[in-house]
Design a protein around this motif. Structure first.
Motif, PDB file in Angstrom:
ATOM      1  N   MET A 185      31.497  54.985  32.528  1.00 29.70           N
ATOM      2  CA  MET A 185      32.318  53.970  31.866  1.00 29.70           C
ATOM      3  C   MET A 185      32.233  52.636  32.620  1.00 29.70           C
ATOM      4  SD  MET A 185      36.293  54.365  30.898  1.00 29.70           S
ATOM      5  CE  MET A 185      37.310  52.913  30.716  1.00 29.70           C
ATOM      6  N   GLU A 186      32.172  51.576  31.852  1.00 24.33           N
ATOM      7  CA  GLU A 186      32.076  50.236  32.443  1.00 24.33           C
ATOM      8  C   GLU A 186      33.160  49.337  31.874  1.00 24.33           C
ATOM      9  OE1 GLU A 186      27.352  49.536  33.417  1.00 24.33           O
ATOM     10  OE2 GLU A 186      28.374  48.214  31.988  1.00 24.33           O
ATOM     11  N   LEU A 187      33.561  48.390  32.678  1.00 23.36           N
ATOM     12  CA  LEU A 187      34.529  47.396  32.205  1.00 23.36           C
ATOM     13  C   LEU A 187      33.993  46.022  32.587  1.00 23.36           C
ATOM     14  CD1 LEU A 187      37.384  46.778  31.052  1.00 23.36           C
ATOM     15  CD2 LEU A 187      38.223  46.884  33.407  1.00 23.36           C
ATOM     16  N   THR A 188      33.697  45.212  31.567  1.00 21.73           N
ATOM     17  CA  THR A 188      33.214  43.854  31.843  1.00 21.73           C
ATOM     18  C   THR A 188      34.285  42.863  31.427  1.00 21.73           C
ATOM     19  OG1 THR A 188      30.909  44.492  31.601  1.00 21.73           O
ATOM     20  CG2 THR A 188      31.404  42.157  31.317  1.00 21.73           C
ATOM     21  N   ILE A 189      34.634  42.003  32.383  1.00 26.82           N
ATOM     22  CA  ILE A 189      35.657  40.985  32.125  1.00 26.82           C
ATOM     23  C   ILE A 189      35.125  39.616  32.535  1.00 26.82           C
ATOM     24  CG2 ILE A 189      37.616  42.562  32.421  1.00 26.82           C
ATOM     25  CD1 ILE A 189      38.004  41.407  35.248  1.00 26.82           C
ATOM     26  N   ILE A 190      35.792  38.587  32.061  1.00 29.67           N
ATOM     27  CA  ILE A 190      35.504  37.232  32.558  1.00 29.67           C
ATOM     28  C   ILE A 190      35.641  37.279  34.080  1.00 29.67           C
ATOM     29  CG2 ILE A 190      36.356  34.840  32.605  1.00 29.67           C
ATOM     30  CD1 ILE A 190      37.548  35.406  29.766  1.00 29.67           C
ATOM     31  N   ARG A 191      34.750  36.598  34.788  1.00 33.65           N
ATOM     32  CA  ARG A 191      34.810  36.650  36.260  1.00 33.65           C
ATOM     33  C   ARG A 191      36.192  36.189  36.751  1.00 33.65           C
ATOM     34  NH1 ARG A 191      31.145  33.411  40.610  1.00 33.65           N
ATOM     35  NH2 ARG A 191      31.820  34.576  42.438  1.00 33.65           N
ATOM     36  N   PRO A 192      36.844  36.999  37.579  1.00 40.67           N
ATOM     37  CA  PRO A 192      38.212  36.679  37.997  1.00 40.67           C
ATOM     38  C   PRO A 192      38.290  35.627  39.106  1.00 40.67           C
ATOM     39  CG  PRO A 192      37.525  38.762  38.957  1.00 40.67           C
ATOM     40  CD  PRO A 192      36.386  38.295  38.087  1.00 40.67           C
ATOM     41  N   ASP A 193      39.497  35.180  39.376  1.00 38.30           N
ATOM     42  CA  ASP A 193      39.817  34.276  40.483  1.00 38.30           C
ATOM     43  C   ASP A 193      40.963  34.905  41.269  1.00 38.30           C
ATOM     44  OD1 ASP A 193      38.180  31.991  39.415  1.00 38.30           O
ATOM     45  OD2 ASP A 193      39.699  32.033  37.827  1.00 38.30           O
ATOM     46  N   ASP A 194      41.048  34.519  42.535  1.00 37.56           N
ATOM     47  CA  ASP A 194      42.134  35.004  43.389  1.00 37.56           C
ATOM     48  C   ASP A 194      43.071  33.834  43.685  1.00 37.56           C
ATOM     49  OD1 ASP A 194      43.795  36.044  45.285  1.00 37.56           O
ATOM     50  OD2 ASP A 194      42.212  36.868  46.562  1.00 37.56           O
ATOM     51  N   TRP A 195      44.305  33.929  43.213  1.00 36.90           N
ATOM     52  CA  TRP A 195      45.226  32.783  43.299  1.00 36.90           C
ATOM     53  C   TRP A 195      46.088  32.807  44.553  1.00 36.90           C
ATOM     54  CZ3 TRP A 195      43.659  28.982  40.353  1.00 36.90           C
ATOM     55  CH2 TRP A 195      42.798  29.331  39.300  1.00 36.90           C
ATOM     56  N   HIS A 196      45.723  33.636  45.537  1.00 38.19           N
ATOM     57  CA  HIS A 196      46.415  33.612  46.847  1.00 38.19           C
ATOM     58  C   HIS A 196      45.562  34.375  47.855  1.00 38.19           C
ATOM     59  CE1 HIS A 196      50.231  33.751  49.413  1.00 38.19           C
ATOM     60  NE2 HIS A 196      49.290  34.359  50.130  1.00 38.19           N
ATOM     61  N   LEU A 197      44.937  33.638  48.774  1.00 37.08           N
ATOM     62  CA  LEU A 197      43.965  34.265  49.676  1.00 37.08           C
ATOM     63  C   LEU A 197      44.004  33.626  51.055  1.00 37.08           C
ATOM     64  CD1 LEU A 197      41.397  36.087  50.095  1.00 37.08           C
ATOM     65  CD2 LEU A 197      40.063  34.105  49.360  1.00 37.08           C
ATOM     66  N   HIS A 198      43.851  34.472  52.089  1.00 38.32           N
ATOM     67  CA  HIS A 198      43.673  33.991  53.469  1.00 38.32           C
ATOM     68  C   HIS A 198      42.229  34.251  53.882  1.00 38.32           C
ATOM     69  CE1 HIS A 198      48.071  33.629  54.053  1.00 38.32           C
ATOM     70  NE2 HIS A 198      48.105  34.648  53.222  1.00 38.32           N
ATOM     71  N   LEU A 199      41.493  33.191  54.180  1.00 36.91           N
ATOM     72  CA  LEU A 199      40.102  33.355  54.628  1.00 36.91           C
ATOM     73  C   LEU A 199      39.964  33.266  56.141  1.00 36.91           C
ATOM     74  CD1 LEU A 199      38.223  31.211  51.947  1.00 36.91           C
ATOM     75  CD2 LEU A 199      38.114  33.692  52.180  1.00 36.91           C
ATOM     76  N   ARG A 200      41.014  32.744  56.817  1.00 34.05           N
ATOM     77  CA  ARG A 200      40.951  32.471  58.264  1.00 34.05           C
ATOM     78  C   ARG A 200      39.868  31.430  58.548  1.00 34.05           C
ATOM     79  NH1 ARG A 200      45.814  34.672  57.928  1.00 34.05           N
ATOM     80  NH2 ARG A 200      45.901  36.924  58.162  1.00 34.05           N
ATOM     81  N   ASP A 201      39.367  31.416  59.791  1.00 31.31           N
ATOM     82  CA  ASP A 201      38.477  30.317  60.174  1.00 31.31           C
ATOM     83  C   ASP A 201      37.464  30.836  61.195  1.00 31.31           C
ATOM     84  OD1 ASP A 201      37.493  27.739  60.189  1.00 31.31           O
ATOM     85  OD2 ASP A 201      39.315  26.810  60.961  1.00 31.31           O
ATOM     86  N   GLY A 202      36.505  29.999  61.551  1.00 31.02           N
ATOM     87  CA  GLY A 202      35.556  30.340  62.610  1.00 31.02           C
ATOM     88  C   GLY A 202      34.639  31.472  62.181  1.00 31.02           C
ATOM     89  N   ALA A 203      34.300  32.330  63.156  1.00 32.01           N
ATOM     90  CA  ALA A 203      33.294  33.379  62.924  1.00 32.01           C
ATOM     91  C   ALA A 203      33.721  34.356  61.827  1.00 32.01           C
ATOM     92  CB  ALA A 203      33.046  34.133  64.224  1.00 32.01           C
ATOM     93  N   CYS A 204      35.031  34.523  61.603  1.00 34.25           N
ATOM     94  CA  CYS A 204      35.498  35.455  60.565  1.00 34.25           C
ATOM     95  C   CYS A 204      35.014  35.070  59.178  1.00 34.25           C
ATOM     96  CB  CYS A 204      37.029  35.471  60.500  1.00 34.25           C
ATOM     97  SG  CYS A 204      37.814  35.743  62.060  1.00 34.25           S
ATOM     98  N   LEU A 205      34.743  33.778  58.973  1.00 38.58           N
ATOM     99  CA  LEU A 205      34.394  33.307  57.629  1.00 38.58           C
ATOM    100  C   LEU A 205      33.122  33.977  57.107  1.00 38.58           C
ATOM    101  CD1 LEU A 205      35.131  29.464  57.916  1.00 38.58           C
ATOM    102  CD2 LEU A 205      36.504  31.188  56.719  1.00 38.58           C
ATOM    103  N   THR A 206      32.220  34.383  58.018  1.00 44.91           N
ATOM    104  CA  THR A 206      30.974  35.006  57.526  1.00 44.91           C
ATOM    105  C   THR A 206      31.250  36.382  56.925  1.00 44.91           C
ATOM    106  OG1 THR A 206      30.510  35.834  59.745  1.00 44.91           O
ATOM    107  CG2 THR A 206      29.445  33.762  59.120  1.00 44.91           C
ATOM    108  N   THR A 207      32.420  36.955  57.194  1.00 45.94           N
ATOM    109  CA  THR A 207      32.831  38.181  56.482  1.00 45.94           C
ATOM    110  C   THR A 207      33.707  37.845  55.283  1.00 45.94           C
ATOM    111  OG1 THR A 207      32.749  39.609  58.430  1.00 45.94           O
ATOM    112  CG2 THR A 207      34.202  40.299  56.651  1.00 45.94           C
ATOM    113  N   THR A 208      34.749  37.034  55.518  1.00 46.59           N
ATOM    114  CA  THR A 208      35.768  36.876  54.474  1.00 46.59           C
ATOM    115  C   THR A 208      35.238  36.127  53.244  1.00 46.59           C
ATOM    116  OG1 THR A 208      36.625  34.866  55.553  1.00 46.59           O
ATOM    117  CG2 THR A 208      37.695  36.959  56.103  1.00 46.59           C
ATOM    118  N   VAL A 209      34.366  35.141  53.474  1.00 48.50           N
ATOM    119  CA  VAL A 209      33.906  34.340  52.330  1.00 48.50           C
ATOM    120  C   VAL A 209      33.025  35.176  51.384  1.00 48.50           C
ATOM    121  CG1 VAL A 209      32.602  32.290  51.635  1.00 48.50           C
ATOM    122  CG2 VAL A 209      34.248  32.149  53.530  1.00 48.50           C
TER     123      VAL A 209
END
Ligand code: NCD
Ligand code: ZN
Length: 341
Positions: free
Chosen positions: A1-25
């Motif tokens: 079974m598959e579910l295709t939807i309009i690509r979603p957005d996240d309206w509340h997110l913490h990405l942090r900064d520095g080296a972590c960004l290469t994971t979180t982004v």
């Protein structure tokens, strides 16, 4: 079974900064086209030039071939002036101002202790149409941590909305039936709901052993509140939309004498939400919640692309790299029914 939807957005997110960004982004960008990026860095993102520079650092961490548009926010510090609000409104990359009551949560020391001195700033936001994104908890020590959201509605949010009725407000990561009812009673406002507050209640965190990776703020509440959140998220009401509040912390900062608040859900957020909507018999309403109602509230177009989820039992990895350490995933080591195609 598959579910295709309009690509979603996240309206509340913490990405942090520095080296972590290469994971979180990339973890966010593999599902979400855009995200409202929280400004609670140290020091906070408090000026337009800081937001623009942070946006550049985020985009620099985006792997080639992926698309992602970070929607930036400013931190409501006592110094946030009407001039900065006007400057923010003239850029096209700043989409909100975040209210952290001082001391309420991770990196909230720069927040405001009350709103009385911020009225001209808030009035200017109403005038230029910049939304206020609210961490809705009082911080007084005498208010029990499980009551802090409900007391905030009464003491802070209701008076604010009466004072500036034209201010656009998003009540972030709601956790109680009280907030669901408050939002419904104010049809012009919006609210985000996390995956973890739909999946868990406080016994999951505290009964039979304490589970630091379920500790987030606002804290998980009793099950009747979780049920009210599920009903709101799956109701089809455009006031309720997706905001993961994915908030990574290094594993040692969570598993500690005084552990940090926040759950990391960015990589598998859509699978987590799909479980909830499927269990409620409302997979048909996932697209509105994840991909339509948020852009409607923020006055942005819905995405052109789509995202496909496949129903296939999939093991959630335990952890992801996080700077020179790692971050544990919510439900790490457990199996989810859905995965990204
Ligand atoms: C967030 C964080 O770690 O930045 N933590 C959390 O538990 N949600 C801050 C917040 O949104 O409260
Ligand atoms: Zn948050």
């Amino acid at each position: 079974m598959e579910l295709t939807i309009i690509r979603p957005d996240d309206w509340h997110l913490h990405l942090r900064d520095g080296a972590c960004l290469t994971t979180t982004v990339p973890d966010t960008a593999q599902s979400f086209a855009r995200a409202i990026v929280m400004p609670n860095l140290k020091p906070p993102v408090a000026t337009v030039s800081q937001a623009v520079a942070y946006r550049e650092r985020i985009l620099n961490a985006l792997p080639e071939g992926m698309t992602f548009d970070p929607l930036m926010t400013l931190y409501l510090t006592p110094e946030l002036s009407p001039d900065i609000i006007r400057e923010a409104a003239e850029t096209d990359c700043i989409h909100g101002v975040k209210l952290y009551p001082k001391g309420a949560t991770t990196n909230s020391d720069a927040g405001v202790s009350g709103l009385d001195n911020m009225m001209t700033t808030l009035e200017t936001m109403a005038e230029v149409g910049l939304p206020l994104l609210v961490h809705g908890e009082v911080t007084d020590r005498e208010i029990d941590i499980f009551d802090r959201e409900a007391v905030f509605l009464e003491r802070t949010l209701a008076p604010l909305m009466e004072r500036i009725p034209t201010l656009r407000v998003v009540l972030e990561h709601i956790t109680t039936e009280d907030s669901v009812e408050f939002v419904k009673a104010h049809p012009e406002m919006g609210a985000t709901i996390t995956a973890h507050h739909l999946l868990y209640e406080r016994n999951d965190m505290l009964a039979g052993g304490i589970r630091p990776h379920l500790y987030c703020l606002p804290i998980l509440k009793r099950s009747k509140h979780r049920d009210a959140l599920i009903a709101a998220a799956t109701s089809g009401s455009p006031q309720f939309f997706l905001g993961t509040d994915s908030a990574p912390h290094a594993v040692g900062d969570k598993e500690s004498d005084c552990g940090c608040a926040g759950c990391y859900t960015a990589p598998h957020a859509m699978a987590l939400y799909a479980e909830v909507f499927e269990a409620a018999g409302r997979l048909d309403r996932l697209e509105g919640f994840a991909s339509v109602f948020g852009p409607q509230f923020y006055g942005l177009p819905v995405n052109q692309e789509s995202l496909t989820l496949v129903k296939r039992p999939t093991l959630v990895p335990m952890a992801r790299p996080f700077g020179d350490t790692e971050v544990r995933l919510l439900k790490g080591g457990e199996t989810l029914n859905w995965t990204l195609a």
